[in-house]
Design a protein around this motif. Sequence first.
Motif, mmCIF file in Angstrom:
data_model
loop_
_atom_site.group_PDB
_atom_site.id
_atom_site.type_symbol
_atom_site.label_atom_id
_atom_site.label_comp_id
_atom_site.label_asym_id
_atom_site.label_seq_id
_atom_site.Cartn_x
_atom_site.Cartn_y
_atom_site.Cartn_z
ATOM 1 N N MET A 233 4.693 -13.007 15.196
ATOM 2 C CA MET A 233 5.557 -12.678 14.606
ATOM 3 C C MET A 233 5.204 -12.111 12.897
ATOM 4 S SD MET A 233 9.534 -14.240 13.136
ATOM 5 C CE MET A 233 10.196 -14.493 14.954
ATOM 6 N N SER A 234 4.561 -13.045 11.981
ATOM 7 C CA SER A 234 4.002 -13.342 10.707
ATOM 8 C C SER A 234 3.334 -11.923 10.901
ATOM 9 C CB SER A 234 3.763 -14.111 9.970
ATOM 10 O OG SER A 234 2.678 -15.008 10.634
ATOM 11 N N MET A 235 2.335 -11.540 11.137
ATOM 12 C CA MET A 235 1.142 -10.746 11.555
ATOM 13 C C MET A 235 1.368 -9.566 11.548
ATOM 14 S SD MET A 235 -2.046 -8.978 11.368
ATOM 15 C CE MET A 235 -2.991 -10.311 11.266
ATOM 16 N N SER A 236 2.594 -9.257 12.628
ATOM 17 C CA SER A 236 2.930 -8.030 12.867
ATOM 18 C C SER A 236 3.755 -7.049 11.977
ATOM 19 C CB SER A 236 3.979 -8.067 14.625
ATOM 20 O OG SER A 236 2.965 -8.128 15.518
ATOM 21 N N ALA A 237 5.292 -8.453 11.556
ATOM 22 C CA ALA A 237 6.306 -8.088 10.905
ATOM 23 C C ALA A 237 5.433 -7.812 9.118
ATOM 24 C CB ALA A 237 7.488 -8.868 10.991
ATOM 25 N N VAL A 238 4.703 -8.300 9.097
ATOM 26 C CA VAL A 238 4.796 -8.952 7.832
ATOM 27 C C VAL A 238 2.897 -7.942 7.076
ATOM 28 C CG1 VAL A 238 4.511 -9.499 5.161
ATOM 29 C CG2 VAL A 238 6.251 -10.457 6.997
ATOM 30 N N VAL A 239 1.877 -8.774 7.621
ATOM 31 C CA VAL A 239 0.404 -9.220 7.499
ATOM 32 C C VAL A 239 0.321 -7.415 7.782
ATOM 33 C CG1 VAL A 239 -2.172 -9.742 7.437
ATOM 34 C CG2 VAL A 239 0.171 -11.382 7.782
ATOM 35 N N PHE A 240 0.005 -6.769 9.484
ATOM 36 C CA PHE A 240 -0.624 -5.737 9.754
ATOM 37 C C PHE A 240 0.102 -4.332 8.989
ATOM 38 C CE2 PHE A 240 -0.239 -2.131 12.195
ATOM 39 C CZ PHE A 240 -1.700 -1.596 12.596
ATOM 40 N N PRO A 241 1.069 -4.600 8.276
ATOM 41 C CA PRO A 241 1.536 -2.984 7.892
ATOM 42 C C PRO A 241 1.620 -2.756 7.157
ATOM 43 C CG PRO A 241 3.821 -4.583 7.949
ATOM 44 C CD PRO A 241 2.798 -5.037 9.261
ATOM 45 N N SER A 242 1.337 -4.173 6.056
ATOM 46 C CA SER A 242 1.298 -4.466 4.329
ATOM 47 C C SER A 242 -0.741 -3.667 4.031
ATOM 48 C CB SER A 242 1.975 -5.885 3.764
ATOM 49 O OG SER A 242 1.498 -5.879 3.049
ATOM 50 N N LEU A 243 -0.916 -4.082 4.575
ATOM 51 C CA LEU A 243 -2.260 -4.436 4.788
ATOM 52 C C LEU A 243 -2.455 -2.683 4.798
ATOM 53 C CD1 LEU A 243 -4.407 -7.606 6.242
ATOM 54 C CD2 LEU A 243 -4.477 -6.922 3.470
ATOM 55 N N ILE A 244 -2.297 -1.872 5.922
ATOM 56 C CA ILE A 244 -2.587 -1.130 6.629
ATOM 57 C C ILE A 244 -1.925 0.200 5.109
ATOM 58 C CG2 ILE A 244 -1.622 1.092 7.889
ATOM 59 C CD1 ILE A 244 -4.135 -0.975 8.800
ATOM 60 N N LEU A 245 -1.023 -0.099 4.472
ATOM 61 C CA LEU A 245 0.292 0.735 3.836
ATOM 62 C C LEU A 245 -1.228 1.155 2.145
ATOM 63 C CD1 LEU A 245 3.669 0.072 4.074
ATOM 64 C CD2 LEU A 245 2.429 2.209 4.201
ATOM 65 N N ALA A 246 -1.227 -0.650 1.962
ATOM 66 C CA ALA A 246 -2.453 -0.862 0.753
ATOM 67 C C ALA A 246 -3.734 -0.389 0.966
ATOM 68 C CB ALA A 246 -2.968 -2.449 0.743
ATOM 69 N N TYR A 247 -4.792 -0.001 2.210
ATOM 70 C CA TYR A 247 -5.665 0.577 2.069
ATOM 71 C C TYR A 247 -5.507 1.957 2.101
ATOM 72 C CZ TYR A 247 -8.475 -4.021 3.114
ATOM 73 O OH TYR A 247 -8.326 -4.973 3.207
ATOM 74 N N THR A 248 -4.599 2.616 2.694
ATOM 75 C CA THR A 248 -4.219 3.564 2.334
ATOM 76 C C THR A 248 -3.604 4.592 1.202
ATOM 77 O OG1 THR A 248 -3.273 2.961 5.085
ATOM 78 C CG2 THR A 248 -2.439 5.764 3.682
ATOM 79 N N GLY A 249 -3.024 3.675 0.835
ATOM 80 C CA GLY A 249 -2.521 4.289 -0.506
ATOM 81 C C GLY A 249 -3.873 4.267 -1.641
ATOM 82 N N GLN A 250 -4.560 3.202 -1.996
ATOM 83 C CA GLN A 250 -6.189 2.950 -2.472
ATOM 84 C C GLN A 250 -6.737 4.110 -1.832
ATOM 85 O OE1 GLN A 250 -8.231 -0.762 -2.381
ATOM 86 N NE2 GLN A 250 -6.531 -1.638 -3.075
#
Length: 719
Positions: A316-333
């Motif tokens: 739950m924590s991986m799918s709902a929080v960690v995965f989308p946050s990491l993808i957005l962070a690397y995409t923004g950089q």
Amino acid sequence: MAERKTEELKMSSEDEFSSEKAPYCDIESNITSKGGKEWRTVLRLAFQSLGVVYGDIGTSPLYVYATTFQEGIRHEDDILGVLSLIFYTITLITLFKYGFIVLQANDHGHGGTCALYSLLCRHARVGMIPNKEIECREESSFQPEVPGKQFRRASMVKAALENSIFAKFFLLVATMFGTAMVVGDGILTPCISVLSALGGIKMATEAITQDEVVWISVLVLIFLFITQRFGTDKVGYTFAPIITVWFILNAGIGTFNFFKFDPSVIKAINPVHIINYFIRNGKSAWISLGGVVLCITGVEALFDALGHFSVKSIQMSMSAVVFPSLILAYTGQASYLRKNMDQVSETFYKSIPGPIYWPMFVVALLAAIISSQAMISGTFSIIQATFSLGCFPRVKVIHTSAKHEGQIYIPEVNYALMLACISFTATFKSTVNMGNAYGIALLFVMNLTSLFLVLVMLMIWKTHIVLIILYVLVIQSIELVYLSSVLYKFNQGGYLPLSFAVFLIAVMLLWNYVHLKKYMHELEHKVPSESLQEMATFQRIPGLALFYSELAEGIPPIFEHYITNVPALHSVVVLVSVKSLPISKVPLRDRFLFRRVKPHKLFMFRCVARYGYRDMKNDDQEPFVTMLVQRLKEFMSEDRWETDGDVDEEVEMVEREWRNGVVHLVGQSELMAKKGSGFWKKVVINYAYNYLKRIVRQQDEVFTIPRSNLLKVGMTIEL
């Protein structure tokens, strides 16, 4: 319930606790059959997991692009290639492999390489140590199934592993190697995470030197390891809010940069950009994979720390929080770099909007501190699992939560890690060589996990062969390519985890070798029935004697050694074996399991004292003895039909001898190599093993026996 247990005890053989199987199963089913965890519990564990499991992988945006493009960006489309690599690496390895496949291959809720090895040992006779527990033997056979291709294939793999000494030894060494690498991660992760975060200070002001940053890092590391004694439960609640804010800020900044600088980077979702990246850069692209793979640093913590939480909570924590946050962070950089290619070495801090730079720096520093928690917790779990397999010296394991089994703290390991982290940080003073070392440790563990997972798929899950081949071609091929890249930097710090692994494996192999020799010796030299008959003529002295032994079956040879040199027995003798069961709590009525030792006139009993992970073991043994005597008297009353004398008189005798005094006898064997043994065998047993045994926890410390009533029985065993 009590009558059925008594009947099972009567039907058991004299030499084995076969009656233990049913009570154990009853306890486990009574406690764990209350249905799945409530969703509020899952949500609470998912929130806690953010502060314990994801700190390392969550802070990887601090340094991934800078590490990947160490020589600068040659072509702006290289950014798309690297972003595509990051996206598919996180998706396939972190989310798909670990989140939805590896987590299912747990052993009674525990994760890690040792758990995979234990799982294989329970379904096939591949362990180097024979199964000693009755319940393990019960679980070691396949359940009846309708024959099919998958079943026949599983049987063939099982038979091949069981009939190959090399395969058994290889699996054991591979398990030890994975363990050593995870422990190495527990050392390297705090060093690289804290140093990389504190680099933001140097970028903002030149008043701070690198040496000062190193010493600040040392102080931060000391604080981190000191907090471990408060337990994962408290640490998780303390750190989870900070990591949650960290993920939210990264997602928000990433989204802001994505729309502000270059939204076209969304096309990196097309994997053709990976192919083009390798075509343009060739060998340099392959070498850069050592930086790309750092986007999944700490991914093994998802599995290693499973015992602290649950599969659903981590998913739950991986799918709902960690995965989308990491993808957005690397995409923004990536969007920011498309317009600012010359700032790749400082991507993270340069891409932060000015007004929130310092708040983000503070959160980044806190997140870097927390990132170390993931591998420290995983190290505790995997050391405990290694100890249970007989492959690690005895250590003190403290359960820090009364609600969850896996939340533990190991003082010796904690402070050893702290000293190692301080030494490495003060020595290397840079994250460059540490990053090379960390990549090698990470990839070796990931590849070992995949190897064990394929065996689980073949032999236990009986997965369709097409799906197994697909897994190997896609997931394991990616991991092997990454491994080949990080090995290229072996001489630039990569030797560190491998050197440490060799040392730790040597210790574990040594301990396992002697442990197996000792176990087999005790099985072969159990006290024969003829000797028990002779004991009936010995002089009896007042009091109750509790003789502690790790041997679960038969009477240990050290007991015969004791009565040979002291030809007198206490009026009542109880042979005690303390066991920890993988369940939360053992009801008091089921705490002790008794048997009479024949002949009955010996007044000797065998007892297994069983504890769950929620049961508290008090240093004061008086409550333990009181409960043991009470249950012994109840057992004698229930066992009337098998007793020749007056049961009431015998019960009164037990009560009287208990009042006369209790003596705790603990066997303490001194192991020596047999005369004529080879040079290396003498070195291993006479010196190396005995040295380790002297510096680790002793048996009486594990049993928490009061020293005022303790009597150690020494014996020399030649192996």
